[in-house]
Design an enzyme around this catalytic site. Structure first.
Site, PDB file in Angstrom:
ATOM      1  N   CYS A  24       1.464   1.485  13.339  1.00 25.30           N
ATOM      2  CA  CYS A  24       2.691   2.231  13.050  1.00 25.30           C
ATOM      3  C   CYS A  24       2.921   3.324  14.086  1.00 25.30           C
ATOM      4  O   CYS A  24       4.027   3.781  14.264  1.00 25.30           O
ATOM      5  CB  CYS A  24       2.622   2.894  11.678  1.00 25.30           C
ATOM      6  SG  CYS A  24       1.673   2.017  10.482  1.00 25.30           S
ATOM      7  N   SER A  61      -3.536  -3.319  -0.872  1.00 26.59           N
ATOM      8  CA  SER A  61      -2.458  -4.053  -0.204  1.00 26.59           C
ATOM      9  C   SER A  61      -2.948  -5.469   0.106  1.00 26.59           C
ATOM     10  O   SER A  61      -4.052  -5.646   0.629  1.00 26.59           O
ATOM     11  CB  SER A  61      -2.089  -3.327   1.091  1.00 26.59           C
ATOM     12  OG  SER A  61      -1.116  -4.063   1.792  1.00 26.59           O
ATOM     13  N   GLY A  72       0.815  -1.209   0.000  1.00 30.48           N
ATOM     14  CA  GLY A  72       0.000   0.000   0.000  1.00 30.48           C
ATOM     15  C   GLY A  72       0.852   1.264   0.000  1.00 30.48           C
ATOM     16  O   GLY A  72       0.574   2.213  -0.746  1.00 30.48           O
ATOM     17  N   THR A  73       1.898   1.262   0.792  1.00 31.53           N
ATOM     18  CA  THR A  73       2.714   2.480   0.924  1.00 31.53           C
ATOM     19  C   THR A  73       3.342   2.863  -0.416  1.00 31.53           C
ATOM     20  O   THR A  73       3.311   4.034  -0.816  1.00 31.53           O
ATOM     21  CB  THR A  73       3.809   2.247   1.989  1.00 31.53           C
ATOM     22  OG1 THR A  73       3.153   1.919   3.215  1.00 31.53           O
ATOM     23  CG2 THR A  73       4.679   3.470   2.179  1.00 31.53           C
ATOM     24  N   THR A 119      12.397  -6.702 -10.946  1.00 34.42           N
ATOM     25  CA  THR A 119      11.837  -8.051 -11.098  1.00 34.42           C
ATOM     26  C   THR A 119      10.671  -8.234 -10.137  1.00 34.42           C
ATOM     27  O   THR A 119      10.768  -7.897  -8.953  1.00 34.42           O
ATOM     28  CB  THR A 119      12.941  -9.101 -10.839  1.00 34.42           C
ATOM     29  OG1 THR A 119      14.000  -8.841 -11.756  1.00 34.42           O
ATOM     30  CG2 THR A 119      12.423 -10.517 -11.036  1.00 34.42           C
ATOM     31  N   ASN A 159      -8.308   3.268   8.820  1.00 35.51           N
ATOM     32  CA  ASN A 159      -7.671   2.117   9.484  1.00 35.51           C
ATOM     33  C   ASN A 159      -7.889   2.122  10.989  1.00 35.51           C
ATOM     34  O   ASN A 159      -7.876   1.076  11.627  1.00 35.51           O
ATOM     35  CB  ASN A 159      -6.166   2.081   9.166  1.00 35.51           C
ATOM     36  CG  ASN A 159      -5.482   3.409   9.353  1.00 35.51           C
ATOM     37  OD1 ASN A 159      -5.861   4.403   8.744  1.00 35.51           O
ATOM     38  ND2 ASN A 159      -4.488   3.436  10.212  1.00 35.51           N
TER      39      ASN A 159
HETATM   40  N1  PLP Z   1      -3.226   2.777   3.927  1.00 36.53           N
HETATM   41  C1  PLP Z   1      -3.941   2.307   4.957  1.00 36.53           C
HETATM   42  C2  PLP Z   1      -5.321   2.833   5.189  1.00 36.53           C
HETATM   43  C3  PLP Z   1      -3.406   1.329   5.793  1.00 36.53           C
HETATM   44  O1  PLP Z   1      -4.130   0.860   6.817  1.00 36.53           O
HETATM   45  C4  PLP Z   1      -2.099   0.847   5.532  1.00 36.53           C
HETATM   46  C5  PLP Z   1      -1.477  -0.158   6.430  1.00 36.53           C
HETATM   47  O2  PLP Z   1      -1.731  -0.174   7.631  1.00 36.53           O
HETATM   48  C6  PLP Z   1      -1.400   1.363   4.438  1.00 36.53           C
HETATM   49  C7  PLP Z   1      -1.998   2.330   3.664  1.00 36.53           C
HETATM   50  C8  PLP Z   1      -0.019   0.875   4.102  1.00 36.53           C
HETATM   51  O3  PLP Z   1      -0.078  -0.391   3.499  1.00 36.53           O
HETATM   52  P1  PLP Z   1       1.198  -1.369   3.499  1.00 36.53           P
HETATM   53  O4  PLP Z   1       1.345  -1.908   4.885  1.00 36.53           O
HETATM   54  O5  PLP Z   1       0.850  -2.436   2.500  1.00 36.53           O
HETATM   55  O6  PLP Z   1       2.356  -0.549   3.036  1.00 36.53           O
END
Ligand code: PLP
Length: 383
Positions: A323, A197, A70-71, A235, A149
């Site tokens: 986090c 993600s 996701g990031t 890759t 989240n």
């Molecule tokens: N966006 C949201 C709403 C999330 O909850 C998270 C992960 O907690 C992310 C982005 C980041 O995703 P990833 O852990 O796959 O980098």
């Protein structure tokens, strides 16, 4: 057995995901860019996974780029969309974004972009009138979180797209927490970019996808090979992509009974906690929320202390975003919602999954009551 109620941090991979990955670690190890038959077999499997992920959001396979999660998807979406419009220097986001968006836009502000954060109400709902007001001729992008989240609150993405559409602005949706819990259908929802993600929907960690609507232009952020339409070179992480495909297929149109049963467990949990613990306040209780998320503030208690006691008794939850745990500051999400700091400091996020059972919820309520009684007694003795 411990009780895992931290599914918004990460989910247990499905058995079918684990089984599907194994051959790609053992025997199917060729590079999908290699032209020999062995490489092309792997390429075929990667393209099948792309179809599966596209199916999850009703996209076309060629609109899906695989990323490391996701990031990375969020960073590529936001930076990539801004870079194609260099004359525009304004972007809009919400005050309740995940740190992947929040810290990126803070960096963009340091680089000279003007960033406006749109507020939310006490239930965590985006102020759409403020969003429309803040749009200017210079606005290049609107990036918002679909399901929060921390609170599970679902944003009205359709109305955000209406506003953006009226002004011809590109929209990025962070759908990391919503896919698999609510229908996300890009055929109905005119977003340009959408981040996903795998590990939030029972797939492996370290793999995600960015949906890029046809004809949406992006500038790559990294340079190398020609993979992923030149937009994400390197890759491919084939085992993870294969696992993501299986998880995505399992998450397409989840049976309503599954969603209802998670919601039923969550709602029952909240009702029982509130009945047993007068200090408890369910956050965003009146908002439209995804079925699995419960954020409960325990007045005058400290989330960290609660989490440690719960963990010692085998109940795993989180304080706000995983986090940000370790920091004593109440989360920016609860602050933006104007939640009383006495409640926000003691807020715990319980996030359920399809594997959560009624017996686990029963036990969690009992443990919670015991832990709160203990903490309250300690506080009374100290005061
Ligand atoms: N966006 C949201 C709403 C999330 O909850 C998270 C992960 O907690 C992310 C982005 C980041 O995703 P990833 O852990 O796959 O980098």
């Amino acid at each position: 057995m411990p009780i895992y109620l931290d599914n918004n941090a990460s989910t247990r991979p499905l058995d079918s995901v684990v089984e599907a990955i194994r051959p790609f670690l053992e025997t199917e190890y060729a590079n999908p860019s290699s032209l020999h038959r062995f490489g092309q077999q792997v390429r075929h499997k990667v393209e099948c996974a792309r179809e599966q992920v596209a199916g999850l959001i009703s996209a076309e396979p060629k609109e899906i780029l695989f990323t490391s999660g996701g990031t990375e998807s969020i960073n590529l979406a936001i930076r990539g969309a801004l870079a194609v419009q260099p004359a525009k220097r304004h972007l809009l986001t919400s005050a309740v974004e995940h740190s992947a968006v929040r810290r990126l836009v803070a960096q963009l502000a340091r680089e000279g972009y003007q960033v406006d954060e749109i507020g939310v109400d006490r239930e965590g709902r985006l102020n759409l009138a403020e969003l429309e007001e803040k749009v200017t001729e210079d606005t290049a992008l609107i990036s918002v979180i679909h399901a929060n989240n921390e609170t599970g609150v679902i944003l009205d993405a359709g109305r955000v797209c209406d506003i953006a559409g009226r002004h011809g602005i590109c929209v990025h949706l962070d759908a990391v927490q919503s896919t698999g819990k609510v229908t996300v259908d890009v055929a109905q929802l005119p977003v340009h970019l959408l981040s996903l993600s795998a590990h939030k929907l029972h797939g492996p960690k370290g793999v995600g996808a960015l949906y890029v609507r046809k004809r949406t232009r992006l500038v790559p952020m990294t340079y190398g090979g020609r993979q992923e339409r030149d937009l994400r070179p390197g890759t491919e992480n084939v085992p993870a992509i294969i696992g993501f495909g299986v998880a995505a297929e399992e998450a397409i149109d989840p049976p309503p009974e599954r969603i209802d049963s998670i919601r039923h467990l969550r709602d029952g949990f909240e009702a029982r906690v509130q009945a047993a613990i007068p200090l408890a306040q369910v956050i965003a209780a009146r908002a439209d929320r995804v079925c699995n998320t419960s954020n409960i503030g325990f007045e005058r208690l400290q989330a960290e202390a609660l989490l440690i006691l719960l963990s010692e008794r085998g109940v795993y939850a989180s304080a706000g975003a995983a986090c940000s745990s370790g920091s004593l500051e109440p989360s920016h999400v609860l602050q933006a919602m104007d939640i009383d700091p006495k409640i926000a400091h003691g807020a715990i996020r319980f996030s359920l999954s399809r594997f959560t059972t009624a017996a686990e919820i029963d036990r969690t309520v009992r443990v919670l009551v015991e832990v709160i009684e203990r903490l309250s007694a300690t506080m009374a003795a100290c005061s």
